[in-house]
Design a protein around this motif. Structure first.
Motif, PDB file in Angstrom:
ATOM      1  N   LEU A   1       0.823  -1.223   0.000  1.00  0.00           N
ATOM      2  CA  LEU A   1       0.000   0.000   0.000  1.00  0.00           C
ATOM      3  C   LEU A   1       0.857   1.274   0.000  1.00  0.00           C
ATOM      4  O   LEU A   1       0.644   2.171  -0.829  1.00  0.00           O
ATOM      5  CB  LEU A   1      -0.979   0.012   1.186  1.00  0.00           C
ATOM      6  CG  LEU A   1      -2.399  -0.492   0.883  1.00  0.00           C
ATOM      7  CD1 LEU A   1      -2.420  -1.902   0.363  1.00  0.00           C
ATOM      8  CD2 LEU A   1      -3.292  -0.378   2.126  1.00  0.00           C
ATOM      9  N   PRO A   2       1.848   1.388   0.906  1.00  0.00           N
ATOM     10  CA  PRO A   2       2.663   2.609   0.877  1.00  0.00           C
ATOM     11  C   PRO A   2       3.371   2.826  -0.464  1.00  0.00           C
ATOM     12  O   PRO A   2       3.476   3.963  -0.917  1.00  0.00           O
ATOM     13  CB  PRO A   2       3.684   2.396   1.996  1.00  0.00           C
ATOM     14  CG  PRO A   2       3.213   1.256   2.798  1.00  0.00           C
ATOM     15  CD  PRO A   2       2.142   0.537   2.076  1.00  0.00           C
TER      16      PRO A   2
ATOM     17  N   TYR B   1      -8.021  15.001  -1.244  1.00  0.00           N
ATOM     18  CA  TYR B   1      -8.037  14.611   0.175  1.00  0.00           C
ATOM     19  C   TYR B   1      -7.892  15.779   1.147  1.00  0.00           C
ATOM     20  O   TYR B   1      -7.677  15.577   2.344  1.00  0.00           O
ATOM     21  CB  TYR B   1      -7.028  13.466   0.441  1.00  0.00           C
ATOM     22  CG  TYR B   1      -7.401  12.296  -0.432  1.00  0.00           C
ATOM     23  CD1 TYR B   1      -8.534  11.552  -0.167  1.00  0.00           C
ATOM     24  CD2 TYR B   1      -6.700  12.016  -1.602  1.00  0.00           C
ATOM     25  CE1 TYR B   1      -8.959  10.553  -1.015  1.00  0.00           C
ATOM     26  CE2 TYR B   1      -7.109  11.014  -2.463  1.00  0.00           C
ATOM     27  CZ  TYR B   1      -8.252  10.284  -2.159  1.00  0.00           C
ATOM     28  OH  TYR B   1      -8.669   9.307  -3.014  1.00  0.00           O
TER      29      TYR B   1
ATOM     30  N   HIS C   1       0.909   4.158  -2.946  1.00  0.00           N
ATOM     31  CA  HIS C   1       0.688   5.588  -2.678  1.00  0.00           C
ATOM     32  C   HIS C   1       1.840   6.423  -3.250  1.00  0.00           C
ATOM     33  O   HIS C   1       1.632   7.484  -3.833  1.00  0.00           O
ATOM     34  CB  HIS C   1       0.591   5.852  -1.168  1.00  0.00           C
ATOM     35  CG  HIS C   1      -0.783   5.670  -0.594  1.00  0.00           C
ATOM     36  ND1 HIS C   1      -1.891   6.310  -1.101  1.00  0.00           N
ATOM     37  CD2 HIS C   1      -1.238   4.938   0.460  1.00  0.00           C
ATOM     38  CE1 HIS C   1      -2.963   5.970  -0.390  1.00  0.00           C
ATOM     39  NE2 HIS C   1      -2.594   5.134   0.564  1.00  0.00           N
TER      40      HIS C   1
ATOM     41  N   THR D   1      -4.137  -6.684  -4.811  1.00  0.00           N
ATOM     42  CA  THR D   1      -4.307  -5.777  -3.674  1.00  0.00           C
ATOM     43  C   THR D   1      -4.775  -4.406  -4.151  1.00  0.00           C
ATOM     44  O   THR D   1      -5.743  -3.843  -3.635  1.00  0.00           O
ATOM     45  CB  THR D   1      -2.978  -5.650  -2.904  1.00  0.00           C
ATOM     46  OG1 THR D   1      -2.637  -6.937  -2.378  1.00  0.00           O
ATOM     47  CG2 THR D   1      -3.102  -4.664  -1.760  1.00  0.00           C
TER      48      THR D   1
ATOM     49  N   VAL E   1     -18.352   9.428  -3.229  1.00  0.00           N
ATOM     50  CA  VAL E   1     -17.684   8.548  -2.268  1.00  0.00           C
ATOM     51  C   VAL E   1     -18.569   8.303  -1.050  1.00  0.00           C
ATOM     52  O   VAL E   1     -19.553   9.010  -0.816  1.00  0.00           O
ATOM     53  CB  VAL E   1     -16.323   9.119  -1.806  1.00  0.00           C
ATOM     54  CG1 VAL E   1     -15.356   9.197  -2.973  1.00  0.00           C
ATOM     55  CG2 VAL E   1     -16.482  10.473  -1.126  1.00  0.00           C
ATOM     56  N   GLU E   2     -18.182   7.295  -0.280  1.00  0.00           N
ATOM     57  CA  GLU E   2     -18.878   6.987   0.964  1.00  0.00           C
ATOM     58  C   GLU E   2     -18.354   7.891   2.081  1.00  0.00           C
ATOM     59  O   GLU E   2     -17.418   8.659   1.877  1.00  0.00           O
ATOM     60  CB  GLU E   2     -18.707   5.510   1.306  1.00  0.00           C
ATOM     61  CG  GLU E   2     -19.381   4.563   0.298  1.00  0.00           C
ATOM     62  CD  GLU E   2     -20.898   4.729   0.231  1.00  0.00           C
ATOM     63  OE1 GLU E   2     -21.469   5.414   1.109  1.00  0.00           O
ATOM     64  OE2 GLU E   2     -21.513   4.184  -0.706  1.00  0.00           O
TER      65      GLU E   2
ATOM     66  N   SER F   1      -2.729  11.252  -4.305  1.00  0.00           N
ATOM     67  CA  SER F   1      -2.792  10.326  -3.172  1.00  0.00           C
ATOM     68  C   SER F   1      -2.873  11.068  -1.841  1.00  0.00           C
ATOM     69  O   SER F   1      -2.864  10.446  -0.778  1.00  0.00           O
ATOM     70  CB  SER F   1      -1.589   9.377  -3.171  1.00  0.00           C
ATOM     71  OG  SER F   1      -2.021   8.037  -3.346  1.00  0.00           O
ATOM     72  N   GLY F   2      -2.924  12.398  -1.875  1.00  0.00           N
ATOM     73  CA  GLY F   2      -3.140  13.159  -0.651  1.00  0.00           C
ATOM     74  C   GLY F   2      -1.890  13.642   0.063  1.00  0.00           C
ATOM     75  O   GLY F   2      -1.982  14.174   1.165  1.00  0.00           O
TER      76      GLY F   2
ATOM     77  N   SER G   1      -6.391  -3.378  -6.721  1.00  0.00           N
ATOM     78  CA  SER G   1      -7.745  -3.238  -7.278  1.00  0.00           C
ATOM     79  C   SER G   1      -8.827  -3.272  -6.207  1.00  0.00           C
ATOM     80  O   SER G   1      -9.984  -3.022  -6.477  1.00  0.00           O
ATOM     81  CB  SER G   1      -7.994  -4.345  -8.307  1.00  0.00           C
ATOM     82  OG  SER G   1      -7.873  -5.613  -7.684  1.00  0.00           O
ATOM     83  N   PHE G   2      -8.440  -3.565  -4.963  1.00  0.00           N
ATOM     84  CA  PHE G   2      -9.419  -3.638  -3.878  1.00  0.00           C
ATOM     85  C   PHE G   2      -9.727  -2.263  -3.296  1.00  0.00           C
ATOM     86  O   PHE G   2     -10.786  -2.058  -2.712  1.00  0.00           O
ATOM     87  CB  PHE G   2      -8.860  -4.543  -2.771  1.00  0.00           C
ATOM     88  CG  PHE G   2      -9.827  -4.866  -1.659  1.00  0.00           C
ATOM     89  CD1 PHE G   2     -10.792  -5.846  -1.831  1.00  0.00           C
ATOM     90  CD2 PHE G   2      -9.764  -4.198  -0.442  1.00  0.00           C
ATOM     91  CE1 PHE G   2     -11.680  -6.161  -0.807  1.00  0.00           C
ATOM     92  CE2 PHE G   2     -10.650  -4.513   0.588  1.00  0.00           C
ATOM     93  CZ  PHE G   2     -11.609  -5.493   0.397  1.00  0.00           C
ATOM     94  N   TYR G   3      -8.814  -1.322  -3.452  1.00  0.00           N
ATOM     95  CA  TYR G   3      -8.885  -0.059  -2.706  1.00  0.00           C
ATOM     96  C   TYR G   3      -9.298   1.106  -3.600  1.00  0.00           C
ATOM     97  O   TYR G   3      -8.715   1.315  -4.658  1.00  0.00           O
ATOM     98  CB  TYR G   3      -7.532   0.225  -2.053  1.00  0.00           C
ATOM     99  CG  TYR G   3      -7.153  -0.817  -1.028  1.00  0.00           C
ATOM    100  CD1 TYR G   3      -7.557  -0.710   0.294  1.00  0.00           C
ATOM    101  CD2 TYR G   3      -6.410  -1.949  -1.387  1.00  0.00           C
ATOM    102  CE1 TYR G   3      -7.228  -1.667   1.229  1.00  0.00           C
ATOM    103  CE2 TYR G   3      -6.071  -2.929  -0.453  1.00  0.00           C
ATOM    104  CZ  TYR G   3      -6.492  -2.780   0.853  1.00  0.00           C
ATOM    105  OH  TYR G   3      -6.177  -3.741   1.786  1.00  0.00           O
ATOM    106  N   THR G   4     -10.303   1.866  -3.118  1.00  0.00           N
ATOM    107  CA  THR G   4     -10.886   2.899  -3.976  1.00  0.00           C
ATOM    108  C   THR G   4      -9.948   4.082  -4.233  1.00  0.00           C
ATOM    109  O   THR G   4     -10.119   4.797  -5.206  1.00  0.00           O
ATOM    110  CB  THR G   4     -12.180   3.463  -3.347  1.00  0.00           C
ATOM    111  OG1 THR G   4     -11.885   3.924  -2.019  1.00  0.00           O
ATOM    112  CG2 THR G   4     -13.264   2.416  -3.290  1.00  0.00           C
ATOM    113  N   MET G   5      -8.963   4.297  -3.361  1.00  0.00           N
ATOM    114  CA  MET G   5      -8.088   5.454  -3.575  1.00  0.00           C
ATOM    115  C   MET G   5      -7.085   5.235  -4.703  1.00  0.00           C
ATOM    116  O   MET G   5      -6.499   6.189  -5.200  1.00  0.00           O
ATOM    117  CB  MET G   5      -7.317   5.787  -2.287  1.00  0.00           C
ATOM    118  CG  MET G   5      -8.155   6.478  -1.230  1.00  0.00           C
ATOM    119  SD  MET G   5      -7.215   6.762   0.286  1.00  0.00           S
ATOM    120  CE  MET G   5      -6.147   8.129  -0.204  1.00  0.00           C
ATOM    121  N   PHE G   6      -6.861   3.971  -5.061  1.00  0.00           N
ATOM    122  CA  PHE G   6      -5.880   3.692  -6.114  1.00  0.00           C
ATOM    123  C   PHE G   6      -6.554   3.758  -7.472  1.00  0.00           C
ATOM    124  O   PHE G   6      -7.508   3.023  -7.741  1.00  0.00           O
ATOM    125  CB  PHE G   6      -5.230   2.331  -5.897  1.00  0.00           C
ATOM    126  CG  PHE G   6      -4.367   2.264  -4.662  1.00  0.00           C
ATOM    127  CD1 PHE G   6      -3.575   3.350  -4.287  1.00  0.00           C
ATOM    128  CD2 PHE G   6      -4.329   1.119  -3.877  1.00  0.00           C
ATOM    129  CE1 PHE G   6      -2.779   3.301  -3.149  1.00  0.00           C
ATOM    130  CE2 PHE G   6      -3.536   1.062  -2.734  1.00  0.00           C
ATOM    131  CZ  PHE G   6      -2.763   2.154  -2.374  1.00  0.00           C
TER     132      PHE G   6
END
Lengths: 172, 445
Positions: free
Chosen positions: A36-37, A139, A40, A71, A123-124, A168-169, A73-78
């Motif tokens: 993840l890092p 962000y 980002h 991994t 977004v949620e 990525s913020g 494709s699971f996360y909405t920020m990517f």
């Protein structure tokens, strides 16, 4: 049978970021934790995450590219496709929903549908319901907003009056 | 008499709104004094005589006893890990967001004391990816804490070593589940793990692991400062101390309010948050995040007591997010929007949740749009029975984590309180239906 020859992935990360990547990997007892890092980091640099970038992250971590994709494709920020340099994330979950979130989203979506610089997404819950309706630009939080004020805000980012974070913020 | 806040965890950030996040302000207001005191105790004294005696229960949602959780660590197995759950994502919860941005040193002090108490030398702060400023503030605070010897090798000359790693998530509600969090921290999809083994026995990297919420750990320095027994005098019954409630929706003053447990929903919503604007009436409220079944105005005088809300009201205080809806709101619309959230966030690992959450969203959507069928309420309950057999509380479940049962909370709210409205819209008549599944009702008004 000889194993297929490994193709060296094309370099995406800059020298500086490659050094940063190695520092990040060293923080963890197991290198896979750096997926993840590192993604980002790629997105900070590139504004999105290409297949080549995932191949490079995989090579750095001794993984298969498919594992990184799995991994990522699971996360909405990517973002696995290019997005505008400004990502406007509008919350429409319930506290924003009853305070004008959907109207805010619709207005911005319409206003910027043809603008390559700006990607508007629904977004949620952003965990800022005291500012409902709330949105983030790369962000950074802004709220409560009317559609008019929100458009002025995005224009301020476009013109450089406000300095955006990366996609990525991180601080640019 | 009007109720007031009881500020413990939020005292500094309310008193010093401009600079409560700085190390200078933290040290000037007694910061890291609890750490010095704790380092003079044994780990067991902190765990048993302070944290367990305080009655502190997790502030993330499940409300499990913190000291009890720590006591599940198998003796003699090392390394062990402490993970801070800063992946706040339960709809309408925004308390950890505030604590991370505005009092990061308080969290770090809590982490160091807790790590010392559970004999852990590596801690991770898993922060929600969208909290850009929060991550920046925590990173800055960590750098300052390392520099001044509060974190790192030989903390304050005590011989205790601790590394703290800040780890950003990337957008996934389910990473807030403690086993999902560990998967995500290992570089995987944040799909929850089957328990047992429980994280305290085999968690991160298959080692003993404790996962605690931001507010929980931010409370620990105050427990050391006040003394566990003294802290336990606050609150009501087994709900000791204070909690931060995030109040939002149709209220005049949405915001975070820290109150002693035991005050009522009315104190919170009408007293502190200013009630519903423009003289409108309340239709219903959600007491503890999207995952908690809804309550009505007639429940407003119930106390904020985790056991009472769960056992008697058949709902839960969950993450402390109180959402208020006035008379103009269509409950079907709110139920649909919440079910859309759960369908979006279902990780896909367990079939009943993956399939059920999507079907609940679609059926609510057609009711909302005037295309409901007479059998739709029964159909919704049938989906629910597949995920939460019997629809009871506390729930049985056919899924690995609590997201599955949570998908049913909006439906349970609709069926309990707004059945007539829904049946009118779907053309059902009660006499014409034989309900296979029923929803247990609260025992007190």
């Amino acid at each position: 049978m000889t194993p297929p020859e490994r193709v060296q992935p094309p370099r995406v990360l800059t020298d500086d970021n490659l050094a940063k990547a190695r520092e990040i990997i060293a923080l963890y007892p197991h290198s896979k934790s750096a997926v993840l890092p590192l993604l980002h980091l790629v997105q900070d640099q590139e504004g999105w995450i290409s297949d080549d970038a995932m191949r490079e992250v995989a090579a750095l971590l001794g993984l298969q590219p498919a594992q990184v994709l799995g991994t990522c494709s699971f996360y909405t920020m990517f973002k696995r496709d290019p997005v505008g340099r400004l990502v406007v994330s509008v919350c429409t979950n319930v506290s924003c929903y009853v305070n004008g979130g959907p109207e805010l989203y619709d207005a911005l979506q319409q206003r910027y549908s043809e603008d390559a610089d700006v990607t508007v997404e629904e977004v949620e819950c952003l965990a800022a319901c005291d500012q409902a309706p709330v949105l983030q630009v790369n962000y950074e939080y802004h709220g409560p907003l009317t559609p008019e004020v929100a458009e002025d805000l995005v224009e301020d980012y476009k013109s450089g009056r406000l300095t955006p974070r990366t996609v990525s913020g991180s601080q640019g | 008499m009007a109720v007031t806040e009881t500020r413990i965890v939020t005292q500094r950030l309310r008193d010093f709104p401009d600079d409560s996040h700085t190390i200078e302000r933290y040290l000037a207001t007694g910061g890291y004094e609890s750490l010095r005191r704790a380092l003079g105790m044994t780990p067991a004294q902190i765990g048993e005589e302070q944290v367990k005696a305080s009655g502190l229960r997790g502030r993330g949602g499940a409300g499990f006893g913190t000291g009890q959780k720590w006591s599940f660590l198998p003796p003699g197995v090392f390394p062990r890990y402490l993970c801070v759950n800063a992946d706040e994502g339960e709809p309408s919860t925004f308390k950890d967001h505030m604590l991370l941005e505005r009092d990061p040193h308080q969290l770090i002090e809590g982490v160091v004391i807790s790590a010392f108490a559970i004999e852990c030398h590596t801690a991770f702060i898993y922060i929600r990816g969208e909290f850009a400023l929060g991550a920046e503030r925590v990173a800055q605070a960590l750098a300052e804490a390392y520099e001044r010897g509060f974190v790192g090798p030989d903390v304050l000359g005590s011989g205790f070593d601790l590394e703290i790693v800040l780890h950003r998530g990337a957008g996934a509600y389910i990473a807030g589940d403690e086993t999902g969090l560990m998967e995500s921290l290992e570089g995987e999809r944040a799909m929850p793990r089957i328990k047992p083994p429980f994280p305290a026995v085999q968690g991160l990297y298959a080692q003993p692991t404790i996962v605690n919420n931001v507010e929980t750990l931010s409370t620990v320095p105050h427990i050391i400062r006040m003394g566990g027994e003294e802290y336990a005098k606050l609150g009501v019954g087994r709900s000791t101390g204070t909690r931060i409630f995030s109040v939002s929706g149709h209220v005049a003053r949405p915001g975070n309010y820290e109150v002693e447990l035991g005050v009522t929903f009315r104190d919170l919503i009408y007293g502190l948050a200013g009630g519903i604007p423009d003289g409108r009436e309340m239709k219903f409220f959600i007491p503890g995040g999207a995952s908690s079944p809804w309550l009505l105005p007639e429940h407003l005088d119930s106390p904020l007591d985790m056991d009472h809300v769960q056992n008697d009201l058949k709902s839960m205080l969950g993450s402390g997010a109180v959402m208020v809806f006035d008379e103009t709101v269509d409950p079907v619309e709110i139920a649909w929007r919440l079910s859309k959230f759960f369908a979006h966030e279902s990780c896909g690992k367990c079939t009943p949740c993956r399939e059920g959450s999507g079907w609940i969203e679609r059926v609510l959507w057609r009711i909302l749009n005037g295309r409901g069928r007479p059998e739709d309420l029964d159909l919704l309950l049938d989906f629910g029975d597949n995920i939460v057999p019997g629809l009871g509380a506390p729930f049985a479940q056919t899924t690995i984590c609590a997201l599955g049962p949570s998908t049913m909370s909006p439906v349970v709210g609709l069926v309990r309180w707004f059945r007539d409205e829904v049946e009118q819209r779907t053309g059902a008549t009660r006499a014409g239906l034989e309900r296979r599944v029923t929803v247990p009702m609260p025992e007190v008004g």
